[in-house]
Design a protein around this motif. Structure first.
Motif, PDB file in Angstrom:
ATOM      1  N   ALA A   1       2.761  -4.718   9.537  1.00 30.47           N
ATOM      2  CA  ALA A   1       3.350  -4.057   8.050  1.00 30.47           C
ATOM      3  C   ALA A   1       4.584  -3.117   8.421  1.00 30.47           C
ATOM      4  O   ALA A   1       4.803  -2.623   9.513  1.00 30.47           O
ATOM      5  CB  ALA A   1       2.272  -3.096   7.522  1.00 30.47           C
ATOM      6  N   GLU A   2       5.422  -2.969   7.564  1.00 29.49           N
ATOM      7  CA  GLU A   2       6.735  -2.121   7.623  1.00 29.49           C
ATOM      8  C   GLU A   2       6.241  -0.818   6.946  1.00 29.49           C
ATOM      9  O   GLU A   2       5.855  -0.801   5.739  1.00 29.49           O
ATOM     10  CB  GLU A   2       7.840  -2.728   7.418  1.00 29.49           C
ATOM     11  CG  GLU A   2       8.954  -1.666   7.527  1.00 29.49           C
ATOM     12  CD  GLU A   2      10.244  -2.396   7.071  1.00 29.49           C
ATOM     13  OE1 GLU A   2      11.493  -1.672   7.418  1.00 29.49           O
ATOM     14  OE2 GLU A   2      10.417  -3.611   6.519  1.00 29.49           O
ATOM     15  N   HIS A   3       6.472   0.247   7.595  1.00 29.43           N
ATOM     16  CA  HIS A   3       6.129   1.594   6.830  1.00 29.43           C
ATOM     17  C   HIS A   3       7.456   2.147   6.348  1.00 29.43           C
ATOM     18  O   HIS A   3       8.122   2.558   7.013  1.00 29.43           O
ATOM     19  CB  HIS A   3       5.344   2.623   7.847  1.00 29.43           C
ATOM     20  CG  HIS A   3       3.977   2.086   8.166  1.00 29.43           C
ATOM     21  ND1 HIS A   3       2.772   2.807   8.077  1.00 29.43           N
ATOM     22  CD2 HIS A   3       3.599   0.996   8.711  1.00 29.43           C
ATOM     23  CE1 HIS A   3       1.774   2.068   8.259  1.00 29.43           C
ATOM     24  NE2 HIS A   3       2.389   0.912   8.868  1.00 29.43           N
ATOM     25  N   MET A   4       7.466   2.371   5.196  1.00 32.64           N
ATOM     26  CA  MET A   4       8.678   3.139   4.448  1.00 32.64           C
ATOM     27  C   MET A   4       8.920   4.563   5.064  1.00 32.64           C
ATOM     28  O   MET A   4       9.902   5.230   4.890  1.00 32.64           O
ATOM     29  CB  MET A   4       8.766   2.926   2.994  1.00 32.64           C
ATOM     30  CG  MET A   4       8.790   1.739   2.599  1.00 32.64           C
ATOM     31  SD  MET A   4      10.345   0.713   3.217  1.00 32.64           S
ATOM     32  CE  MET A   4       9.859  -0.290   4.216  1.00 32.64           C
TER      33      MET A   4
ATOM     34  N   SER B   1       0.866  -1.284  -0.126  1.00 36.29           N
ATOM     35  CA  SER B   1       0.018  -0.086  -0.014  1.00 36.29           C
ATOM     36  C   SER B   1       0.838   1.070  -0.160  1.00 36.29           C
ATOM     37  O   SER B   1       2.196   0.959  -0.133  1.00 36.29           O
ATOM     38  CB  SER B   1      -0.910  -0.074   0.924  1.00 36.29           C
ATOM     39  OG  SER B   1      -1.751   1.111   1.154  1.00 36.29           O
ATOM     40  N   HIS B   2       0.473   2.404   0.214  1.00 35.77           N
ATOM     41  CA  HIS B   2       1.014   3.740   0.317  1.00 35.77           C
ATOM     42  C   HIS B   2       0.367   4.395   1.357  1.00 35.77           C
ATOM     43  O   HIS B   2      -0.907   4.838   1.252  1.00 35.77           O
ATOM     44  CB  HIS B   2       0.969   4.467  -1.075  1.00 35.77           C
ATOM     45  CG  HIS B   2       1.853   3.764  -2.180  1.00 35.77           C
ATOM     46  ND1 HIS B   2       1.452   2.538  -2.764  1.00 35.77           N
ATOM     47  CD2 HIS B   2       3.013   4.279  -2.678  1.00 35.77           C
ATOM     48  CE1 HIS B   2       2.397   2.328  -3.735  1.00 35.77           C
ATOM     49  NE2 HIS B   2       3.383   3.266  -3.665  1.00 35.77           N
ATOM     50  N   CYS B   3       1.340   5.092   2.002  1.00 38.08           N
ATOM     51  CA  CYS B   3       1.054   6.058   3.211  1.00 38.08           C
ATOM     52  C   CYS B   3       0.450   7.190   2.678  1.00 38.08           C
ATOM     53  O   CYS B   3       0.908   7.978   1.681  1.00 38.08           O
ATOM     54  CB  CYS B   3       2.318   6.341   4.148  1.00 38.08           C
ATOM     55  SG  CYS B   3       2.199   7.680   5.084  1.00 38.08           S
ATOM     56  N   GLU B   4      -0.811   7.679   3.276  1.00 32.21           N
ATOM     57  CA  GLU B   4      -1.526   8.748   2.741  1.00 32.21           C
ATOM     58  C   GLU B   4      -0.594  10.090   3.197  1.00 32.21           C
ATOM     59  O   GLU B   4      -1.025  11.123   2.480  1.00 32.21           O
ATOM     60  CB  GLU B   4      -2.756   8.864   3.315  1.00 32.21           C
ATOM     61  CG  GLU B   4      -2.989   9.015   4.611  1.00 32.21           C
ATOM     62  CD  GLU B   4      -4.489   9.072   4.797  1.00 32.21           C
ATOM     63  OE1 GLU B   4      -4.873   9.690   5.994  1.00 32.21           O
ATOM     64  OE2 GLU B   4      -5.275   8.521   4.121  1.00 32.21           O
ATOM     65  N   HIS B   5       0.072  10.095   4.116  1.00 34.99           N
ATOM     66  CA  HIS B   5       0.746  11.227   4.557  1.00 34.99           C
ATOM     67  C   HIS B   5       2.258  11.393   3.736  1.00 34.99           C
ATOM     68  O   HIS B   5       2.477  12.663   3.482  1.00 34.99           O
ATOM     69  CB  HIS B   5       1.313  11.150   5.847  1.00 34.99           C
ATOM     70  CG  HIS B   5       0.184  10.579   6.811  1.00 34.99           C
ATOM     71  ND1 HIS B   5       0.096   9.934   7.906  1.00 34.99           N
ATOM     72  CD2 HIS B   5      -1.201  11.319   6.913  1.00 34.99           C
ATOM     73  CE1 HIS B   5      -0.916   9.863   8.626  1.00 34.99           C
ATOM     74  NE2 HIS B   5      -1.676  10.816   7.803  1.00 34.99           N
ATOM     75  N   HIS B   6       2.982  10.673   3.191  1.00 37.40           N
ATOM     76  CA  HIS B   6       4.139  10.821   2.500  1.00 37.40           C
ATOM     77  C   HIS B   6       4.143  10.044   1.182  1.00 37.40           C
ATOM     78  O   HIS B   6       5.027  10.329   0.266  1.00 37.40           O
ATOM     79  CB  HIS B   6       5.390  10.391   3.456  1.00 37.40           C
ATOM     80  CG  HIS B   6       5.543  10.918   4.562  1.00 37.40           C
ATOM     81  ND1 HIS B   6       4.921  10.415   5.784  1.00 37.40           N
ATOM     82  CD2 HIS B   6       6.059  12.112   4.867  1.00 37.40           C
ATOM     83  CE1 HIS B   6       5.401  11.102   6.937  1.00 37.40           C
ATOM     84  NE2 HIS B   6       5.905  12.183   6.507  1.00 37.40           N
TER      85      HIS B   6
ATOM     86  N   PRO C   1       5.715   3.489   0.210  1.00 35.18           N
ATOM     87  CA  PRO C   1       5.012   2.374   0.502  1.00 35.18           C
ATOM     88  C   PRO C   1       4.864   1.734   1.848  1.00 35.18           C
ATOM     89  O   PRO C   1       5.674   2.085   2.741  1.00 35.18           O
ATOM     90  CB  PRO C   1       6.000   1.341  -0.294  1.00 35.18           C
ATOM     91  CG  PRO C   1       6.864   1.870  -1.052  1.00 35.18           C
ATOM     92  CD  PRO C   1       6.902   3.345  -0.500  1.00 35.18           C
ATOM     93  N   ILE C   2       3.776   1.089   2.081  1.00 32.97           N
ATOM     94  CA  ILE C   2       3.608   0.355   3.194  1.00 32.97           C
ATOM     95  C   ILE C   2       3.596  -1.274   2.927  1.00 32.97           C
ATOM     96  O   ILE C   2       2.775  -1.599   1.980  1.00 32.97           O
ATOM     97  CB  ILE C   2       2.346   0.635   3.907  1.00 32.97           C
ATOM     98  CG1 ILE C   2       2.185   1.928   4.166  1.00 32.97           C
ATOM     99  CG2 ILE C   2       2.068  -0.394   5.009  1.00 32.97           C
ATOM    100  CD1 ILE C   2       0.681   2.652   4.728  1.00 32.97           C
ATOM    101  N   ILE C   3       4.444  -2.083   3.285  1.00 30.62           N
ATOM    102  CA  ILE C   3       4.719  -3.557   2.917  1.00 30.62           C
ATOM    103  C   ILE C   3       4.136  -4.403   4.017  1.00 30.62           C
ATOM    104  O   ILE C   3       4.806  -4.332   5.151  1.00 30.62           O
ATOM    105  CB  ILE C   3       5.982  -3.849   2.304  1.00 30.62           C
ATOM    106  CG1 ILE C   3       6.306  -2.849   1.184  1.00 30.62           C
ATOM    107  CG2 ILE C   3       6.107  -5.060   2.007  1.00 30.62           C
ATOM    108  CD1 ILE C   3       7.798  -2.898   0.922  1.00 30.62           C
ATOM    109  N   GLY C   4       3.329  -5.201   3.890  1.00 25.77           N
ATOM    110  CA  GLY C   4       2.977  -6.072   5.042  1.00 25.77           C
ATOM    111  C   GLY C   4       1.963  -7.399   4.641  1.00 25.77           C
ATOM    112  O   GLY C   4       1.950  -7.772   3.504  1.00 25.77           O
ATOM    113  N   LYS C   5       1.358  -7.889   5.585  1.00 23.49           N
ATOM    114  CA  LYS C   5       0.566  -9.037   5.396  1.00 23.49           C
ATOM    115  C   LYS C   5      -0.795  -8.859   6.453  1.00 23.49           C
ATOM    116  O   LYS C   5      -0.737  -8.216   7.335  1.00 23.49           O
ATOM    117  CB  LYS C   5       1.510 -10.325   5.480  1.00 23.49           C
ATOM    118  CG  LYS C   5       1.890 -10.375   7.152  1.00 23.49           C
ATOM    119  CD  LYS C   5       2.593 -11.633   6.939  1.00 23.49           C
ATOM    120  CE  LYS C   5       3.237 -11.871   8.474  1.00 23.49           C
ATOM    121  NZ  LYS C   5       4.107 -13.138   8.361  1.00 23.49           N
TER     122      LYS C   5
END
Length: 209
Positions: free
Chosen positions: A165-168, A96-101, A104-108
């Motif tokens: 998830a890990e947030h880039m 996914s993608h963080c709406e603030h920056h 990517p947000i990568i997870g399960k």
């Protein structure tokens, strides 16, 4: 083609409002501006086709705005031999993608529900995760949206959703802490009302049951 794209509306934005998309030319011009903002030259050979590639990539990565979770969950099956216990689809990978920056947000995701006379195809659960992941998101909102869509459409006895998830935006900028994981969960119906069902769901996700 540009005129058609410009007139196309996004019916399912996070705010619920209809959003008019810009034309292909406007998107590519915006990407060229961002390239200049980084300090690079959009006219150099390696970047000439980048605006077009970025526009195409965004169409793919944010395709969730054009898809309906209710439609994916619309076809159900009632011939389940009376099965009414937990259905769990775990380790659903997503990007996914963080709406603030907008990084990517990568997870399960792990999604479970307690059927009430009908079940849905297992692939549909994964597709619902993708629909919400392919939008600008916060993890908290995405967790609630997945559970809400399943609860509203299937009307099961309860829904449980857990996302790791890990947030880039944490790993790549700011405090730059790689490897940190954010965990969110939400429960509806029988899962919300019965802590034992929550424990069972978590235990199955963790492989302890």
């Amino acid at each position: 083609m540009d005129a058609v794209i410009k007139q196309a509306a996004v019916p399912s934005s996070q705010s619920g409002k209809t959003v008019e998309r810009p034309s292909q030319a406007e998107v590519e011009a915006a990407v060229r501006t961002l390239i200049r903002w980084t300090g690079d030259d959009p006219d150099r050979e390696g970047l000439l086709d980048t605006p077009k590639r970025v526009a195409k990539a965004y169409r793919e990565m944010f395709g969730g705005y054009d898809r309906s979770p209710a439609e994916e969950l619309g076809r159900t099956f009632e011939e389940v031999a009376g099965y009414d216990d937990l259905v769990l689809v775990k380790d659903i990978s997503f990007h996914s993608h963080c709406e603030h920056h907008m990084v990517p947000i990568i997870g399960k995701a792990h999604v479970g529900y307690l059927p009430d006379g009908k079940v849905v195809g297992l692939s549909k659960i994964a597709r619902v995760v993708d629909i919400f992941a392919q939008r600008l998101q916060t993890q908290e909102a995405m967790t609630a949206q997945i559970a809400g869509a399943i609860q509203e459409t299937l009307n099961p006895r309860g829904v449980a959703v857990m996302i790791e998830a890990e947030h880039m935006c944490i790993a790549m900028r700011g405090i730059r802490k790689q490897g940190s994981t954010t965990l969110t969960s939400t429960f509806t119906g029988a899962f919300r009302d019965n802590p034992e069902e929550q424990v069972r769901f978590i235990s199955m996700v963790r492989g302890a049951a």
